[in-house]
Design a protein around this motif. Structure first.
Motif, short mmCIF file in Angstrom:
data_model
loop_
_atom_site.label_atom_id
_atom_site.label_comp_id
_atom_site.label_asym_id
_atom_site.label_seq_id
_atom_site.Cartn_x
_atom_site.Cartn_y
_atom_site.Cartn_z
N GLY A 42 0.42 -1.51 -0.08
CA GLY A 42 -0.17 0.14 0.00
C GLY A 42 0.87 1.45 0.11
O GLY A 42 0.13 2.12 -0.79
N GLY A 43 1.80 1.50 0.73
CA GLY A 43 2.83 2.03 0.87
C GLY A 43 3.44 3.05 -0.61
O GLY A 43 4.01 4.13 -0.76
N LEU A 44 3.86 1.72 -1.35
CA LEU A 44 4.45 1.81 -2.51
C LEU A 44 3.71 2.10 -3.49
O LEU A 44 4.04 2.90 -4.37
CB LEU A 44 5.20 0.56 -3.03
N ILE A 45 1.97 2.20 -3.31
CA ILE A 45 1.36 2.53 -4.34
C ILE A 45 1.10 4.00 -3.93
O ILE A 45 1.06 5.10 -5.33
CB ILE A 45 -0.10 1.94 -4.38
N LEU A 46 0.63 4.02 -2.89
CA LEU A 46 0.82 6.04 -2.94
C LEU A 46 1.81 6.70 -2.71
O LEU A 46 1.69 7.32 -3.58
CB LEU A 46 0.15 5.73 -1.20
N PHE A 47 3.28 5.93 -2.76
CA PHE A 47 4.67 6.48 -2.97
C PHE A 47 4.84 6.65 -5.04
O PHE A 47 4.82 8.23 -5.29
CB PHE A 47 5.93 5.78 -3.02
N GLY A 48 4.42 5.75 -5.31
CA GLY A 48 3.89 5.98 -6.71
C GLY A 48 3.01 7.14 -7.60
O GLY A 48 3.25 7.50 -8.17
N LEU A 49 1.77 6.93 -6.55
CA LEU A 49 1.11 7.97 -6.92
C LEU A 49 1.45 9.46 -6.42
O LEU A 49 0.91 10.55 -7.96
CB LEU A 49 -0.54 7.65 -6.82
N THR A 50 2.01 9.77 -5.58
CA THR A 50 2.86 10.39 -5.64
C THR A 50 4.37 11.03 -6.75
O THR A 50 4.04 12.14 -6.97
CB THR A 50 3.59 10.82 -4.34
N ILE A 51 4.31 10.63 -6.60
CA ILE A 51 5.82 10.16 -7.63
C ILE A 51 5.21 10.64 -9.00
O ILE A 51 5.25 11.75 -10.40
CB ILE A 51 6.68 9.29 -8.29
N THR A 52 3.92 10.05 -9.48
CA THR A 52 3.71 10.31 -11.29
C THR A 52 2.99 11.82 -10.95
O THR A 52 3.71 12.22 -11.90
CB THR A 52 2.10 9.07 -10.61
N ALA A 53 2.00 12.00 -9.61
CA ALA A 53 1.70 13.81 -9.92
C ALA A 53 2.37 14.56 -9.58
O ALA A 53 2.79 15.55 -10.63
CB ALA A 53 0.91 12.99 -8.38
N ALA A 54 4.10 14.16 -9.08
CA ALA A 54 5.01 15.39 -8.69
C ALA A 54 5.67 15.31 -10.57
O ALA A 54 6.51 16.66 -10.94
CB ALA A 54 6.19 14.75 -7.95
N GLY A 55 5.56 14.49 -10.73
CA GLY A 55 6.65 14.26 -12.23
C GLY A 55 5.59 15.34 -13.26
O GLY A 55 6.63 15.81 -14.37
N ARG A 56 4.20 14.98 -12.73
CA ARG A 56 3.56 15.69 -14.15
C ARG A 56 3.49 16.95 -13.83
O ARG A 56 3.03 17.93 -14.91
CB ARG A 56 1.58 14.95 -14.46
N VAL A 57 3.39 17.50 -12.52
CA VAL A 57 3.38 18.99 -12.25
C VAL A 57 4.52 19.14 -13.34
O VAL A 57 5.01 20.90 -13.48
CB VAL A 57 3.37 18.63 -10.51
N LEU A 58 6.25 18.90 -13.12
CA LEU A 58 6.83 19.19 -13.04
C LEU A 58 6.74 19.12 -14.60
O LEU A 58 7.59 20.39 -15.22
CB LEU A 58 7.72 18.53 -12.91
N ALA A 59 6.60 18.05 -15.60
CA ALA A 59 6.73 18.37 -17.00
C ALA A 59 5.65 19.56 -17.21
O ALA A 59 5.77 20.55 -18.26
CB ALA A 59 6.22 17.07 -17.31
N ALA A 60 4.93 19.62 -16.45
CA ALA A 60 3.54 21.31 -17.46
C ALA A 60 4.36 22.19 -16.74
O ALA A 60 4.16 23.05 -17.68
CB ALA A 60 2.59 20.70 -16.35
N ALA A 61 4.75 22.16 -15.86
CA ALA A 61 5.80 23.75 -15.39
C ALA A 61 7.23 23.85 -16.44
O ALA A 61 7.35 25.16 -16.54
CB ALA A 61 6.37 23.35 -14.36
#
Length: 91
Positions: free
Chosen positions: A53-72
């Motif tokens: 469960g922790g790795l799934i939440l971490f993976g979702l967090t990484i995905t969100a951060a990466g998309r924000v970075l790509a958009a910026a």
């Protein structure tokens, strides 16, 4: 500077981390249902499902951060807001 089409490093790690978490959750569910006989069942279920469960939440967090970075990074430099380093309110 990064190429506009290149994925950020964060997005390259998101999918494998999410996959490992999902596999750990699946293994925990198999142990809990008794399909894979490991004793003591409750301890093995906890040991497999909590990190999963922790790795799934971490993976979702990484995905969100990466998309924000790509958009910026997709915003042209002249359209980005300027930052004033001097704080005029404290003077």
């Amino acid at each position: 500077m990064m190429d506009a089409n290149a994925k950020p490093k964060a997005l390259q790690w998101a999918r494998p981390v999410f996959l490992v978490g999902a596999l750990l959750l699946l293994a925990g569910a198999l142990v809990y249902r008794g399909i894979v006989p490991l004793e003591p069942t409750v301890i093995w279920t906890i040991v497999l499902m909590v990190p999963g469960g922790g790795l799934i939440l971490f993976g979702l967090t990484i995905t969100a951060a990466g998309r924000v970075l790509a958009a910026a990074q997709a915003v042209p430099e002249e359209d980005r807001p300027t930052w004033d380093d001097e704080d005029e309110e404290t003077k």
